[in-house]
Design a protein around this motif. Structure first.
Motif, PDB file in Angstrom:
ATOM      1  N   ALA A 195       0.818  -1.225   0.000  1.00  0.00           N
ATOM      2  CA  ALA A 195       0.000   0.000   0.000  1.00  0.00           C
ATOM      3  C   ALA A 195       0.842   1.261   0.000  1.00  0.00           C
ATOM      4  CB  ALA A 195      -0.946  -0.010   1.200  1.00  0.00           C
ATOM      5  N   THR A 196       2.085   1.167   0.469  1.00  0.00           N
ATOM      6  CA  THR A 196       2.975   2.327   0.476  1.00  0.00           C
ATOM      7  C   THR A 196       3.811   2.436  -0.791  1.00  0.00           C
ATOM      8  OG1 THR A 196       4.870   1.191   1.506  1.00  0.00           O
ATOM      9  CG2 THR A 196       3.148   2.054   2.976  1.00  0.00           C
ATOM     10  N   GLY A 197       3.690   1.443  -1.675  1.00  0.00           N
ATOM     11  CA  GLY A 197       4.476   1.433  -2.891  1.00  0.00           C
ATOM     12  C   GLY A 197       5.784   0.672  -2.778  1.00  0.00           C
ATOM     13  N   ASP A 294      -4.557  -4.005  -7.060  1.00  0.00           N
ATOM     14  CA  ASP A 294      -4.569  -2.817  -6.205  1.00  0.00           C
ATOM     15  C   ASP A 294      -3.345  -1.939  -6.458  1.00  0.00           C
ATOM     16  OD1 ASP A 294      -6.955  -3.544  -5.042  1.00  0.00           O
ATOM     17  OD2 ASP A 294      -6.024  -4.486  -3.280  1.00  0.00           O
ATOM     18  N   ALA A 295      -2.178  -2.580  -6.639  1.00  0.00           N
ATOM     19  CA  ALA A 295      -0.962  -1.816  -6.909  1.00  0.00           C
ATOM     20  C   ALA A 295      -1.045  -1.092  -8.245  1.00  0.00           C
ATOM     21  CB  ALA A 295       0.251  -2.752  -6.872  1.00  0.00           C
ATOM     22  N   SER A 298      -3.329   1.911  -7.886  1.00  0.00           N
ATOM     23  CA  SER A 298      -2.681   3.010  -7.172  1.00  0.00           C
ATOM     24  C   SER A 298      -1.755   3.794  -8.099  1.00  0.00           C
ATOM     25  CB  SER A 298      -1.896   2.456  -5.972  1.00  0.00           C
ATOM     26  OG  SER A 298      -0.726   1.773  -6.393  1.00  0.00           O
ATOM     27  N   ARG A 299      -1.221   3.135  -9.128  1.00  0.00           N
ATOM     28  CA  ARG A 299      -0.339   3.838 -10.071  1.00  0.00           C
ATOM     29  C   ARG A 299      -1.118   4.551 -11.161  1.00  0.00           C
ATOM     30  NH1 ARG A 299       5.580   1.180 -10.261  1.00  0.00           N
ATOM     31  NH2 ARG A 299       5.617   0.521  -8.077  1.00  0.00           N
TER      32      ARG A 299
END
Length: 300
Positions: A195-197, A294-295, A298-299
């Protein structure tokens, strides 16, 4: 809202999963990722990397998945990668990772790798008198042009394989065949952004043996036995060591696969670091496709 803003918004919700003409609807290992993205409202297209009609600007992200026919056209593939906006993994990573001589960079950084001898065009190689050895090109995918040789019986075949590669202008690599492949198998450790990358361990799989003898042509990508596996603490530590040695770091990566095998003393050794187009073995870990989806979002 302006027309350009609308177009930009649409592009942000559209993803290309990059494949090739061999798998126009994707390799089936990627179906779970496709379905997870679509369930989140993202439009997903399977697009061949060399499709002249593809509009790469139309996608919020283009994600490399199964462009496995690039090997004889690597220069064209890398030129294409440099031209694509928002490509993951990015083109500079592909330049380094699509030539297995990257192993020497990792070895210089202290990573334990399978001992490797490189034979460039114009060079000669004298086979050892005994042992089992693997011969393959430094630029390959899916175990193409790869063979396993037992010496002295296969000595002439092993030498001919190296010569065939170098005479075609390719660099050959020769590695000892590690017996643990036949028993323990390889451990493939998959890393996705959290979640933080930050690139974080997601899941692992056991890869069974594929090479049974001298090179006899292309190996089917679905012929390998894949099962879920819990990695050992030593394997996790080695995988983190591998990732920390990647030139330029891991911040720009969407995924990484670290393939390890027990060495002669049982300690994990790196076989390959897959940053370009690896199978991600979603079916061995039911939540893994959701984590990568999800990743990706987020991008966007």
């Amino acid at each position: 809202m302006s027309e350009s803003t609308i177009d930009a918004t649409r592009a942000q919700a559209r993803v290309a999963l990059v494949t090739c003409d061999l798998f126009p609807s994707l390799w089936d290992d990627d179906f779970p990722l496709r379905d997870e993205l679509r369930s989140r409202g993202v439009a997903v297209d399977a697009v061949s990397w060399d499709d002249p009609s593809a509009d790469w600007d139309a996608y919020g992200l283009s994600i490399l998945r199964s462009p496995w026919d690039y090997v004889p056209r690597r220069d064209a593939f890398l030129a294409w990668a440099r031209s694509v906006p928002r490509l993951l993994n990015p083109a500079d990573v592909l330049v380094w990772n699509t030539d297995k001589r990257y192993l020497s960079d990792l070895a210089a950084a202290g990573v334990p790798i399978t001992p490797t001898t490189y034979v460039a065009p114009g060079e000669t190689w004298t086979p050892p008198f005994e042992g089992e050895w693997v011969v393959k090109p430094t630029i390959s995918a899916g175990s193409q042009d790869t063979g396993r040789y037992t010496l002295p019986g296969h000595r002439s075949k092993a030498a001919a394989h190296v010569t065939r590669l170098t005479e075609a202008g390719r660099t050959a690599m020769v590695q000892p065949y590690l017996k643990a492949v036949d028993t323990a198998g390889e451990t493939a450790l998959l890393f996705f952004p959290d979640a933080t990358g930050r690139l974080t361990f997601s899941h692992a799989a056991r890869k069974g043996p594929m090479l049974t003898g001298p090179d006899e042509g292309k190996i089917d990508p679905g012929s390998e036995q894949i099962d879920a596996r819990d990695p050992s603490p030593a394997e996790l530590t080695t995988a983190e060591q591998v990732l920390s040695a990647i030139p330029g770091g891991v911040d720009g990566l969407l995924y990484a696969r670290v393939d390890l095998i027990p060495g002669p003393d049982g300690a994990p050794m790196l076989l390959e670091l897959e940053l370009t187009e690896p199978s991600l073995f979603f079916r061995t870990a039911p939540l893994s496709a959701a984590r990568l989806a999800d990743a990706i979002i987020s991008r966007l």
